[in-house]
Design an enzyme around this catalytic site. Structure first.
Site, short mmCIF file in Angstrom:
data_model
loop_
_atom_site.label_atom_id
_atom_site.label_comp_id
_atom_site.label_asym_id
_atom_site.label_seq_id
_atom_site.Cartn_x
_atom_site.Cartn_y
_atom_site.Cartn_z
N LEU A 136 0.87 -1.18 0.00
CA LEU A 136 0.00 0.00 0.00
C LEU A 136 0.90 1.23 0.00
O LEU A 136 1.98 1.22 0.61
CB LEU A 136 -0.90 0.05 1.25
CG LEU A 136 -2.04 -0.97 1.37
CD1 LEU A 136 -2.76 -0.77 2.70
CD2 LEU A 136 -3.03 -0.85 0.22
N ASP A 137 0.46 2.29 -0.66
CA ASP A 137 1.22 3.54 -0.61
C ASP A 137 1.33 4.01 0.84
O ASP A 137 0.44 3.75 1.67
CB ASP A 137 0.51 4.64 -1.41
CG ASP A 137 0.56 4.40 -2.90
OD1 ASP A 137 1.35 3.55 -3.35
OD2 ASP A 137 -0.21 5.07 -3.63
N ARG A 138 2.40 4.72 1.12
CA ARG A 138 2.61 5.23 2.48
C ARG A 138 1.42 6.08 2.95
O ARG A 138 1.02 6.02 4.10
CB ARG A 138 3.89 6.08 2.50
CG ARG A 138 4.26 6.61 3.86
CD ARG A 138 5.60 7.34 3.82
NE ARG A 138 6.00 7.80 5.13
CZ ARG A 138 7.17 8.39 5.38
NH1 ARG A 138 8.04 8.57 4.40
NH2 ARG A 138 7.47 8.78 6.60
N THR A 140 -1.68 5.83 2.11
CA THR A 140 -2.95 5.12 2.08
C THR A 140 -3.09 4.27 3.33
O THR A 140 -2.15 3.60 3.75
CB THR A 140 -3.02 4.20 0.83
OG1 THR A 140 -2.84 5.00 -0.33
CG2 THR A 140 -4.36 3.49 0.74
N ARG A 251 -5.00 6.58 -7.93
CA ARG A 251 -4.66 8.00 -7.89
C ARG A 251 -4.53 8.57 -9.30
O ARG A 251 -5.04 9.67 -9.60
CB ARG A 251 -3.36 8.19 -7.10
CG ARG A 251 -3.45 7.70 -5.68
CD ARG A 251 -2.11 7.56 -4.98
NE ARG A 251 -1.49 8.86 -4.72
CZ ARG A 251 -0.38 8.99 -4.00
NH1 ARG A 251 0.23 7.92 -3.49
NH2 ARG A 251 0.13 10.20 -3.80
#
Length: 323
Positions: A136-138, A140, A251
């Protein structure tokens, strides 16, 4: 430099069965540069059951891996990693699912000393294996899977590669999303900025580096900002299910459609983000809400849900969608 003076022989255990040779060596030869590992494989100095092998050779339980004497660079002292447990959504002998908070990287690297997985390993020193199943993105928050056995890791990653998982995110976007637009099928291209930071953009199907990317969008409804946010304009809360797991997929897809995610500092509307921050939204409004997988051993459906965190649930009138 530290020198291993003798040839090493390792016997592959059951939990490492199915792993690629290069990944096995990267794990066992801590501190060895990737270039060194690939060089000794190509040169034939690494043997599996006394035979030459390739980097992508899949290992089996009981295989004997021979590694030549190596000079490895001395490792600087590792930064202190504080142990941390995270909110558990599910756990058994094979895997665990946590609710990752926003602002925490899933692993160390790229200027980050440590992340979720390093903290979790520090908190559970008795665990023989803890490995990230996906990323997961930081920025998110939400459902993150961690495997506790290598066989479970492989089975779960196979599901992600086969696109048989169901991954749904909650995203707050600028403007009124057209209800009729339910599918975004736009290939993506990864590239690097001059400073080395990773970015993604929508591209065309004939781009040789194009990666297919498919997102399904469901409108939950309009969101009213806090009382002091009259100038923010209309917003829409979306449930986005991704059929492919590309870097920054949601995104980039939503921004390309003209509806950037609130608080997105890479692909968003920066002036709008500043207005949102003045009204109390201090992070990106993207949350990994639901994940459906087949249990890697018991072959049953697991439906995991991470509730929307308080800082998002309490913003504007978002809570009305979760009553």
């Amino acid at each position: 430099m530290n020198e291993a003076a003798t040839v090493r022989h390792w016997t592959v255990d059951a939990e490492s069965a199915g792993q690629r040779l290069d990944n096995y060596l990267l794990r066992e030869l801590k501190g060895a540069p990737k270039s060194l590992i690939y060089r000794i494989i190509r040169s034939g100095e690494v043997r599996v059951n006394k035979a030459r092998a390739h980097a992508d050779t899949r290992l089996s339980a009981g295989d004997v891996v021979r590694v030549p004497p190596l000079r490895l660079p001395a490792q600087p002292p590792a930064p202190a990693v504080p142990p941390r447990e995270f909110a558990l959504l599910y756990e058994d002998a094979w895997l665990l699912a946590i609710d990752k908070p926003a602002g925490v990287a899933v692993h160390g690297g790229s200027g980050v000393s440590f992340g979720v997985i390093e903290q979790l390993r520090r908190a559970r020193p008795q665990a023989p294996l803890l490995e990230l199943v996906h990323r997961l993105d930081r920025e998110t928050s939400g459902v993150l899977l961690v495997a506790k056995k290598r066989s479970a890791l492989k089975a779960l990653q196979d599901q992600f590669r086969a696109r048989s998982t169901g991954k749904t995110y909650l995203a707050l976007v600028r403007g009124v999303w057209p209800a009729a637009r339910k599918v975004i099928d736009a290939p993506l291209h990864k590239y690097l900025l001059p400073d080395g930071e990773r970015r993604v953009r929508v591209t065309t199907a004939d781009d040789p580096q194009a990666q297919p990317a498919l997102s399904l969008v469901r409108v939950l409804g309009p969101v009213q900002p806090p009382a002091d946010g009259a100038s923010i304009g209309p917003m829409t809360l979306l449930a986005v299910t991704i059929k492919t797991g590309r870097t920054h997929q949601i995104r980039v897809h939503l921004a390309h459609a003209g509806h950037p995610i609130a608080g997105d500092d890479k692909y968003g509307d920066f002036a709008w983000n500043r207005s949102l921050a003045r009204c109390g939204l201090q992070r990106m409004f993207l949350h990994a809400w639901q994940l459906q997988i087949r249990h890697p051993v018991e072959d049953r459906l697991l439906s995991l849900t991470a509730p929307l965190p308080p800082e998002l649930l309490r913003w504007g009138d978002v809570a009305r969608f979760f009553v």
